[in-house]
Design an enzyme around this catalytic site. Structure first.
Site, short mmCIF file in Angstrom:
data_model
loop_
_atom_site.label_atom_id
_atom_site.label_comp_id
_atom_site.label_asym_id
_atom_site.label_seq_id
_atom_site.Cartn_x
_atom_site.Cartn_y
_atom_site.Cartn_z
N HIS A 198 -10.22 -20.49 -44.70
CA HIS A 198 -9.39 -19.43 -45.30
C HIS A 198 -9.64 -18.06 -44.66
O HIS A 198 -8.72 -17.36 -44.27
CB HIS A 198 -9.72 -19.32 -46.80
CG HIS A 198 -9.58 -20.59 -47.58
ND1 HIS A 198 -8.41 -21.01 -48.15
CD2 HIS A 198 -10.51 -21.52 -47.90
CE1 HIS A 198 -8.61 -22.15 -48.79
NE2 HIS A 198 -9.87 -22.49 -48.66
O1 RIB Z 1 -10.66 -19.38 -51.85
C1 RIB Z 1 -11.28 -19.23 -50.61
C2 RIB Z 1 -12.17 -18.04 -50.60
O2 RIB Z 1 -13.22 -18.22 -51.54
C3 RIB Z 1 -12.87 -17.84 -49.25
O3 RIB Z 1 -13.10 -16.48 -49.04
C4 RIB Z 1 -14.17 -18.57 -49.42
O4 RIB Z 1 -15.21 -18.04 -48.59
C5 RIB Z 1 -14.47 -18.28 -50.86
O5 RIB Z 1 -15.08 -17.00 -50.92
#
Ligand code: RIB
Ligand code: CA
Length: 317
Positions: free
Chosen positions: A242
């Site tokens: 992500h």
């Molecule tokens: O939902 C994904 C996010 O949540 C990313 O930033 C991952 O590192 C967690 O922090």
């Protein structure tokens, strides 16, 4: 080539955070000037130690790290994400400690001072809970107004949640902070699950940079737990990094197709707490509109990530 854009990453490393930091360091379009850490995937002490160690792994322990909020603005967190990222946050991989000391300034002070002193507009990429960014808005509003672009990994417009059925982890971890950020006039791009979930890094891509040198091999090892978790939980043969997609948008503005939308966050204590409610009835003309990412060329984004990590690992030998 133009002057690289000054960049700050606010982060809760975290496996995908670690990959995102490496991608920023591998990208000549930006100059990583500061890393600020926040509670999130694991606790603040651990996210901060992990940030120091990832920078050291990449040979960039010159980049200052300043620690920020150790918890959400209002309501304590019921859980973190150690089951996804490993108890220490980096997939069970123990990186060598950094020789660098932590910047003694609180994260919001370090960020405000950098924003105030920078001659160029600064891009801030927030890839953890938005507590530090909300505190910056509250304590140093003039500095916050100097942010050139705020690129946030968080929320979702229509892709549901990943920590609950309704909420994405970063928004869920501090909904009040997310509401403060999305109702501000800071130019904000929201990189949510709608564009991150389709952008899957496969084992072939991991193997490419893992084979390019020790740095790539370590990044591959950090990702292995993420791969296993994805396979067990979603039955997928790849991982969703992500945070790396948010950094890609920061490094190559326009990577994602965005539409200005009004965004509110459920700050109640019910089952939809942390849900980002994106008004998709029509583009918004409001001063607080958020550029919500709705289109992505996932293959191109993955290729940029893999090729840059591959080159960066090869160059470091
Ligand atoms: O939902 C994904 C996010 O949540 C990313 O930033 C991952 O590192 C967690 O922090
Ligand atoms: Ca993160």
């Amino acid at each position: 080539m133009e002057q690289p854009t000054p960049l700050v990453i606010d982060t809760d490393p975290g496996i995908d955070d670690a990959v995102a930091i490496l991608l920023a360091l591998a990208s000549p379009e930006v100059d990583l000037r500061l890393v600020t850490t926040v509670h999130g995937n694991v606790d603040l002490e651990q996210t901060t130690e992990n940030a120091l160690r990832v920078l050291h792994l990449a040979g960039r322990s010159d980049v200052p790290v300043a620690a920020g909020a150790r918890g959400p603005l209002v309501h304590p967190l019921a859980e973190r994400a150690g089951h996804v990222h490993g108890a220490a946050g980096l997939g069970g991989v123990e990186l060598p400690p950094s020789p660098a000391s932590l910047d003694p300034r609180p994260a919001v002070v370090a960020l405000a001072e950098l924003l105030t002193s920078s001659a160029q507009p600064v891009t801030v990429v927030a890839i953890g809970p938005l507590t530090n960014i909300a505190l910056l808005l509250a304590v140093f509003p003039e500095a916050a107004e100097r942010i050139g672009r705020l690129v946030v990994m968080g929320g979702s417009a229509g892709a549901g949640g990943n920590v609950t059925a309704a909420a994405e982890f970063n928004a869920w971890a501090d909904p009040e902070a997310a509401q403060a950020v999305f109702s501000s006039t800071v130019p904000t791009v929201l990189v949510g699950l709608d564009v991150t979930l389709p952008t899957v890094l496969g084992a072939d891509g991991v193997e490419r940079f893992a084979a390019a040198g020790p740095l790539g091999e370590t990044a591959g090892a950090i990702l292995r737990q993420y791969m296993d978790h994805a396979r067990r939980t979603y039955g997928t043969a790849g991982v969703v990094v992500h945070d790396a997609l948010a950094v890609t948008e920061a490094v190559v503005p326009g990577t994602l197709g965005t539409v200005p939308r009004d965004v509110v966050v459920d700050t109640g204590l019910g089952v939809t707490r942390g849900q980002t409610l994106v008004d998709r009835r029509q583009p918004s003309g409001s001063a607080t509109a958020v550029q919500v990412a709705e289109r992505v060329d996932s293959a191109a984004a993955v290729e940029l990530l893999v090729s840059r990590l591959e080159s960066f690992a090869a160059a470091r030998g």
